[in-house]
Design an enzyme around this catalytic site. Structure first.
Site, short mmCIF file in Angstrom:
data_model
loop_
_atom_site.label_atom_id
_atom_site.label_comp_id
_atom_site.label_asym_id
_atom_site.label_seq_id
_atom_site.Cartn_x
_atom_site.Cartn_y
_atom_site.Cartn_z
N ILE A 60 -4.15 -7.00 -10.43
CA ILE A 60 -5.59 -7.07 -10.17
C ILE A 60 -5.87 -6.77 -8.70
O ILE A 60 -4.98 -6.84 -7.85
CB ILE A 60 -6.16 -8.46 -10.54
CG1 ILE A 60 -5.52 -9.56 -9.67
CG2 ILE A 60 -5.95 -8.73 -12.02
CD1 ILE A 60 -6.15 -10.94 -9.88
N GLY B 115 -9.33 -10.42 -4.40
CA GLY B 115 -10.71 -10.89 -4.36
C GLY B 115 -11.40 -10.53 -3.06
O GLY B 115 -12.58 -10.16 -3.05
N ASP C 292 -2.10 -9.23 2.73
CA ASP C 292 -1.89 -10.05 1.54
C ASP C 292 -0.98 -9.31 0.57
O ASP C 292 -1.43 -8.47 -0.21
CB ASP C 292 -3.23 -10.38 0.88
CG ASP C 292 -3.06 -11.31 -0.33
OD1 ASP C 292 -1.91 -11.57 -0.74
OD2 ASP C 292 -4.08 -11.78 -0.85
N HIS D 272 -0.88 -8.42 -7.05
CA HIS D 272 -1.70 -7.23 -6.82
C HIS D 272 -0.88 -5.93 -6.81
O HIS D 272 -1.45 -4.86 -6.61
CB HIS D 272 -2.44 -7.37 -5.49
CG HIS D 272 -3.21 -8.65 -5.39
ND1 HIS D 272 -4.29 -8.93 -6.18
CD2 HIS D 272 -3.03 -9.74 -4.59
CE1 HIS D 272 -4.77 -10.14 -5.88
NE2 HIS D 272 -4.02 -10.64 -4.93
#
Length: 296
Positions: free
Chosen positions: A219, A222, A199, A204
């Site tokens: 961030i 998840g 990903d 990110h």
């Protein structure tokens, strides 16, 4: 393109064969923070090929099709007269994730994954939609290995005329105080490592992209936080035995920033482990309604 209901419930991805090996298994374990202390012999088997073990939630990255919605190029032919639905992927948020293992994951192998849409719920024209997708892995003998179920909140795709009710109810966390809690520190560079699992969304990794999305800095993925909660169950409940875990599911509720310390609260009731995760320093609950089922 809009969502066409109930046509979307007949959408499937074309079967896709993939292979993974020990490097992929170890990279995932490193991505969720295993092996930070190379002298920790309980975590070493997850990041070293000697006696290699596989974290169950690695199934979310070992096949890139795992748990993600069907996209246009992946779709098999629709039934005659049915129309293909393609949601606005710039407006989606990962809502929930579940991994169910029909047998423990091997350290390497070749598998076939096929996904399908199993639910579509309309929250209203300005409120978005919830799409539920399921991906099933089979091995070379045709036997089921894993089922991945993920929900996507499609913020830009409400108002398509589907049902508003009927979504699966979230797992209820016990009302008593947690039986035990585990603190897991994340690294400042953890998202940069985890993204190598596949990903590479710049949210990110790129500070400018993060700012455009409303965050002060990139961030954590998840699914990385999700993997960290599985790591907490392995550490606190199973004695680092991944074969004990039959399924692991959770609902995403707030972002984690690399460098945060995640506290995972756990409740044990027979073979069901309930959990939530929080970042105490920010007063944020980042994972809700977590449930791990252990093999009997």
């Amino acid at each position: 393109m809009p969502i066409f209901y109930p046509d979307i419930l007949d959408q499937k991805t074309a079967p896709r064969t993939f292979t993974y090996g020990d490097k992929d298994v170890m990279l995932y374990a490193l991505g969720v923070g295993m092996g930070r202390d190379p002298m920790n012999e309980t975590e070493l088997p997850f990041v070293y090929e000697k006696g290699l073990k596989v974290i169950p939630t690695a199934a979310t990255v070992l096949a890139s099709a795992g748990g993600r919605p069907a996209r246009g190029a992946d779709l098999v032919e629709q039934k005659p007269g049915h129309r293909a639905s393609v949601i606005n992927f710039l407006m989606v948020v990962h809502g929930e994730q579940k991994v169910e293992l029909h047998k423990p994951l091997p350290t390497s192998g070749t598998f076939t994954a096929q996904g399908r849409t199993v639910g579509a719920f309309d929250k209203g024209k300005d409120k978005g939609a919830v799409i539920i997708n399921e991906t099933v892995w089979t091995d070379e003998a045709g036997e089921k290995v894993a089922t991945l179920t993920g929900s996507t909140f499609a913020r830009g795709d409400g108002g398509f005329g589907g049902p508003s009710d009927g979504q699966p109810e979230p797992h209820e966390i016990p009302s008593r105080k947690a039986d035990l809690s585990v603190d897991i520190e994340t690294r400042e560079d953890q998202a940069l490592l985890y993204r190598l699992n596949g990903d590479r969304n710049p949210l990110h990794s790129d500070p400018e992209s993060a700012k455009r999305s409303g965050f002060p800095r990139p961030i954590l993925h998840g699914l990385c936080t999700y993997g960290i909660t599985c790591r907490a169950v392995l550490q606190a409940i199973t004695g680092y035995d991944p074969d004990q875990i039959l399924s692991h599911q959770a609902r995403f509720s707030a972002p984690v920033f690399p460098g945060d310390t995640i506290t995972v609260d756990l409740w044990k009731d027979a073979n069901v482990i309930s959990f939530e995760a929080r970042v105490a320093a920010r007063g944020a609950t980042v994972i809700k309604n977590g449930k791990t089922v252990l093999r009997s």
